[in-house]
Design a protein around this motif. Structure first.
Motif, PDB file in Angstrom:
ATOM      1  N   VAL A  56       0.845  -1.203   0.000  1.00 22.60           N
ATOM      2  CA  VAL A  56       0.000   0.000   0.000  1.00 22.60           C
ATOM      3  C   VAL A  56       0.873   1.243   0.000  1.00 22.60           C
ATOM      4  CG1 VAL A  56      -1.699   1.311   1.341  1.00 22.60           C
ATOM      5  CG2 VAL A  56      -1.972  -1.162   1.057  1.00 22.60           C
ATOM      6  N   ALA A  57       1.981   1.197   0.724  1.00 22.12           N
ATOM      7  CA  ALA A  57       2.891   2.347   0.790  1.00 22.12           C
ATOM      8  C   ALA A  57       3.432   2.718  -0.584  1.00 22.12           C
ATOM      9  CB  ALA A  57       4.039   2.061   1.754  1.00 22.12           C
ATOM     10  N   LEU A  58       3.686   1.725  -1.425  1.00 21.89           N
ATOM     11  CA  LEU A  58       4.148   2.016  -2.782  1.00 21.89           C
ATOM     12  C   LEU A  58       3.103   2.816  -3.551  1.00 21.89           C
ATOM     13  CD1 LEU A  58       5.780  -1.413  -3.730  1.00 21.89           C
ATOM     14  CD2 LEU A  58       6.961   0.735  -3.164  1.00 21.89           C
ATOM     15  N   GLY A  59       1.839   2.436  -3.383  1.00 23.70           N
ATOM     16  CA  GLY A  59       0.758   3.168  -4.039  1.00 23.70           C
ATOM     17  C   GLY A  59       0.607   4.574  -3.487  1.00 23.70           C
ATOM     18  N   VAL A  60       0.726   4.717  -2.168  1.00 23.43           N
ATOM     19  CA  VAL A  60       0.630   6.047  -1.548  1.00 23.43           C
ATOM     20  C   VAL A  60       1.766   6.928  -2.055  1.00 23.43           C
ATOM     21  CG1 VAL A  60       0.835   7.297   0.643  1.00 23.43           C
ATOM     22  CG2 VAL A  60      -0.638   5.282   0.482  1.00 23.43           C
ATOM     23  N   GLU A  61       2.970   6.382  -2.105  1.00 23.71           N
ATOM     24  CA  GLU A  61       4.112   7.162  -2.590  1.00 23.71           C
ATOM     25  C   GLU A  61       3.886   7.608  -4.038  1.00 23.71           C
ATOM     26  OE1 GLU A  61       8.975   7.063  -2.661  1.00 23.71           O
ATOM     27  OE2 GLU A  61       7.889   5.282  -2.023  1.00 23.71           O
ATOM     28  N   ASN A  62       3.364   6.719  -4.865  1.00 27.13           N
ATOM     29  CA  ASN A  62       3.084   7.075  -6.258  1.00 27.13           C
ATOM     30  C   ASN A  62       2.006   8.156  -6.334  1.00 27.13           C
ATOM     31  OD1 ASN A  62       3.390   6.666  -9.157  1.00 27.13           O
ATOM     32  ND2 ASN A  62       1.322   5.843  -9.055  1.00 27.13           N
ATOM     33  N   LYS A  63       0.963   8.030  -5.532  1.00 30.32           N
ATOM     34  CA  LYS A  63      -0.113   9.029  -5.549  1.00 30.32           C
ATOM     35  C   LYS A  63       0.389  10.389  -5.081  1.00 30.32           C
ATOM     36  CE  LYS A  63      -3.878   5.755  -5.102  1.00 30.32           C
ATOM     37  NZ  LYS A  63      -4.960   5.246  -4.265  1.00 30.32           N
ATOM     38  N   ILE A  64       1.311  10.404  -4.131  1.00 28.36           N
ATOM     39  CA  ILE A  64       1.910  11.680  -3.711  1.00 28.36           C
ATOM     40  C   ILE A  64       2.718  12.258  -4.865  1.00 28.36           C
ATOM     41  CG2 ILE A  64       3.625  12.735  -2.179  1.00 28.36           C
ATOM     42  CD1 ILE A  64       2.631  10.753   0.016  1.00 28.36           C
ATOM     43  N   ALA A  65       3.491  11.408  -5.535  1.00 29.24           N
ATOM     44  CA  ALA A  65       4.344  11.868  -6.637  1.00 29.24           C
ATOM     45  C   ALA A  65       3.545  12.495  -7.774  1.00 29.24           C
ATOM     46  CB  ALA A  65       5.196  10.714  -7.157  1.00 29.24           C
ATOM     47  N   ILE A  66       2.341  11.955  -8.045  1.00 30.17           N
ATOM     48  CA  ILE A  66       1.550  12.492  -9.164  1.00 30.17           C
ATOM     49  C   ILE A  66       0.542  13.552  -8.718  1.00 30.17           C
ATOM     50  CG2 ILE A  66       1.849  10.395 -10.527  1.00 30.17           C
ATOM     51  CD1 ILE A  66      -1.115   9.731  -9.859  1.00 30.17           C
ATOM     52  N   GLY A  67       0.515  13.809  -7.403  1.00 24.24           N
ATOM     53  CA  GLY A  67      -0.365  14.867  -6.906  1.00 24.24           C
ATOM     54  C   GLY A  67      -1.764  14.433  -6.527  1.00 24.24           C
ATOM     55  N   ALA A  68      -2.019  13.128  -6.505  1.00 30.05           N
ATOM     56  CA  ALA A  68      -3.348  12.646  -6.116  1.00 30.05           C
ATOM     57  C   ALA A  68      -3.543  12.713  -4.602  1.00 30.05           C
ATOM     58  CB  ALA A  68      -3.564  11.220  -6.614  1.00 30.05           C
ATOM     59  N   ILE A  69      -2.450  12.627  -3.860  1.00 24.83           N
ATOM     60  CA  ILE A  69      -2.472  12.859  -2.410  1.00 24.83           C
ATOM     61  C   ILE A  69      -1.599  14.072  -2.174  1.00 24.83           C
ATOM     62  CG2 ILE A  69      -1.831  11.989  -0.132  1.00 24.83           C
ATOM     63  CD1 ILE A  69      -2.335   9.160  -1.161  1.00 24.83           C
TER      64      ILE A  69
END
Length: 77
Positions: A56-69
């Motif tokens: 899940v952390a990998l997905g959260v990190e990706n979402k932060i990188a693209i601005g979704a979080i």
């Protein structure tokens, strides 16, 4: 950008763990629940839950990188 995370094992009848993800740049935290893993006898499986949280952390990190979080909006009071 580095994202770290922490969580504690579920207690009582909880079947999920509350995970706090911490981003360093920009500095903010993101909290979400992740389903805990239990073995066939209903015993909490720490290793499997840790692996699930890591995924899940990998997905959260990706979402932060693209601005979704993003960091929470500051109050304008």
């Amino acid at each position: 950008m580095a994202v770290t995370h922490s969580f504690k094992k579920p207690t009582g009848t909880n079947t999920s763990v509350e995970v706090t993800f911490t981003n360093d740049d920009p500095a903010f935290t993101h909290v979400r629940s992740v389903n805990a893993v239990f073995d066939s006898n209903g015993k909490y499986d720490k290793a499997a839950t840790t692996e699930r949280v890591n995924q899940v952390a990998l997905g959260v990190e990706n979402k932060i990188a693209i601005g979704a979080i993003t960091p929470p909006a500051e109050d304008s009071e």
